[in-house]
Structure formats: C-alpha cells, structure tokens
Design an enzyme around this catalytic site. Sequence first.
Site, PDB file in Angstrom:
ATOM      1  CB  SER A 193      -2.104   0.537  -1.949  1.00 30.63           C
ATOM      2  OG  SER A 193      -1.418  -0.091  -0.882  1.00 30.63           O
ATOM      3  CE  LYS A 202       6.486   1.593  -2.143  1.00 34.37           C
ATOM      4  NZ  LYS A 202       5.782   2.469  -3.116  1.00 34.37           N
ATOM      5  CD  GLU A 251       2.656  -0.797  -9.056  1.00 29.25           C
ATOM      6  OE1 GLU A 251       3.233  -0.098  -8.188  1.00 29.25           O
ATOM      7  OE2 GLU A 251       1.423  -0.949  -9.099  1.00 29.25           O
TER       8      GLU A 251
END
Length: 291
Positions: free
Chosen positions: A67, A138, A207
């Site tokens: 992000s 991740k 998510e």
Amino acid sequence: MSISAPGTPYGTLPAASMPAARKPVSLPRLAEMRARGEKITMLTAYDATFAAVADAAGVECLLVGDSLGMVCQGLSSTVGVSLENMAYHMESVSRGLRRSQGTAWLLADLPFGTYHESKEQALRNAAVLMRAGAHMVKLEGGGWTTETVHFLVERGIPVCAHLGLTPQTVHSLGGYRVQGKSDSSAQILREQAIELEQAGASLLVLEMVPADLSAEITNTLKTCHTIGIGAGNGTAGQVLVLHDMLGVNLGKNAKFVRNFMQGQESVQAAFEAYVKAVKEGSFPDNTIHAW
Ligand code: KIV
C-alpha cells in the site's frame, strides 16, 4: 500534531518510554494470544519513526505493505510497487525498531510480479525482504499460491497469506469490491484458507470479506490466525493502513476505516486508542460494514 518528544533537532525515537519487560513478538506469542482470546493488532508502517511510535504504543505487528505505492508514492494501485521499493521501506522500519529497542513482529509484502513465475522466484525475492529485516513475508491469493507458501515455509520463511480483496489483482476483480458474497465465491475462500493453513501459512489477512464468513474461517483455522480488514470483528486480529487510521489520505476512506486521530493529541495516543479498541472488541463495529 506531535509525533514524539523532541530530543534532537530531528526528534527522538521513543525508546525511553518502553517498559523494560517487553519481549519480542514471535509466532508462538501470537499463537498464545489467539489461544487466550486476545486480539492481535497490526498496522502498516513505512518508515523508522512511525514504526517506533506504533511499536511503543503496543501494536504487535507492523506490515510494510505494498500500500506504500498508494500512500507514499501516489500511485493509483499497488501494482507499480517494486521489490526494491519494498526492501528500502522494510530497512527503514527495521532500523527504527532497532534504534527504539522495539519488539514488533515485522512483515513485508512480496509485491506484484515477484512470486508469480515460480516458487524459486518467490524464495529469491522473499530472501531480499528477510535480509532487509522482515520476519515474515505476505503474498496475495489462494490456489496457485499454495505450493509457493509450502516451499517458503519449509525453507524457514514464515508466510502470511492474503485472501478476499487482493489489491494486486484489482484490475481482474473490477475494483475494490467485497469478495465472498455469493455461495460459490464464499466456498472458494473457505477451501483456499484451509489449503493455505495446511501449506504452513501462520497468518491470513482477510480483506473485505463478509463478517460471518471471516468469523467462520477464523474458527475453522487452528494454526493460522486471521487478521481482518473490512472483514468484521470475528477475526483473530485487525489491520489498518496507517494513513487511513490517522485520517490523512489523498482520497476517501473506505467505510470500514475509523479515524483514530480524532480526539487525540498525539499520533502515539491514536495508536494506543486503536490497540485498546481492537483488544476490547469495540473496533471494528460489525453493524457499520455488515456486507
Ligand atoms: O499493503 C497493505 O497495506 C495491505 C494491508 C491492507 C493488509 O496488504
């Protein structure tokens, strides 16, 4: 807005305020927290100072998320983030924790295109992030990633998986949309979560998944602990993007985000409010985003 107490012209990292007894966060410690029903807190971090302040506020896990492409680089998605970008920010966060004697568990995203070709490519690139200071990598997606997860875990690299809205595939998903709403897509998520646990993933970000589905997946998984974002409060832990939860971003916050800076006098107090709200179960509020 104060970030930390100034000690030099550039400010100090908040080591002095750290209680001496804090032990480094580890996978066994996260498993113990889950076993006693204590929620795990995670925030994204991209630099040394914010990482040290979040750690001092008691956030157990810090994710150097891709992000950063959107919040630091101004990109419109995470797709343009490179491995070099990730390693640079990971090194900064790791340095911040070392200087502040921080204890947080550090995760780094494998960015788009760096684990898609082969499991050997994933290992090579995960090693770059581990050398930069990550304790865990991740990666997004289920099904095709399972073999890669197993390969990395067997070689000593802890893995956090990521299902539901996977931002690296935003163009295939047709936007930032809730996933797992239909019976068939919910069933795929259930099956992929179990496969990822069996492959050895220790954490799983869910998510933008309906709250009841993410709670069900959480209860099914035993050795893999779910971390929700826009997935209700039935997960083992929560994560938010740093800028979103401080109420500073270039666009509109998603419905599930809470601005923890509101009513607080410092960034550290906002982080502490987040930790408290997650631990006591008042964040997230299922009624706000019952997808
Ligand atoms: O990149 C990121 O910040 C993430 C979180 C939203 C979980 O993957």
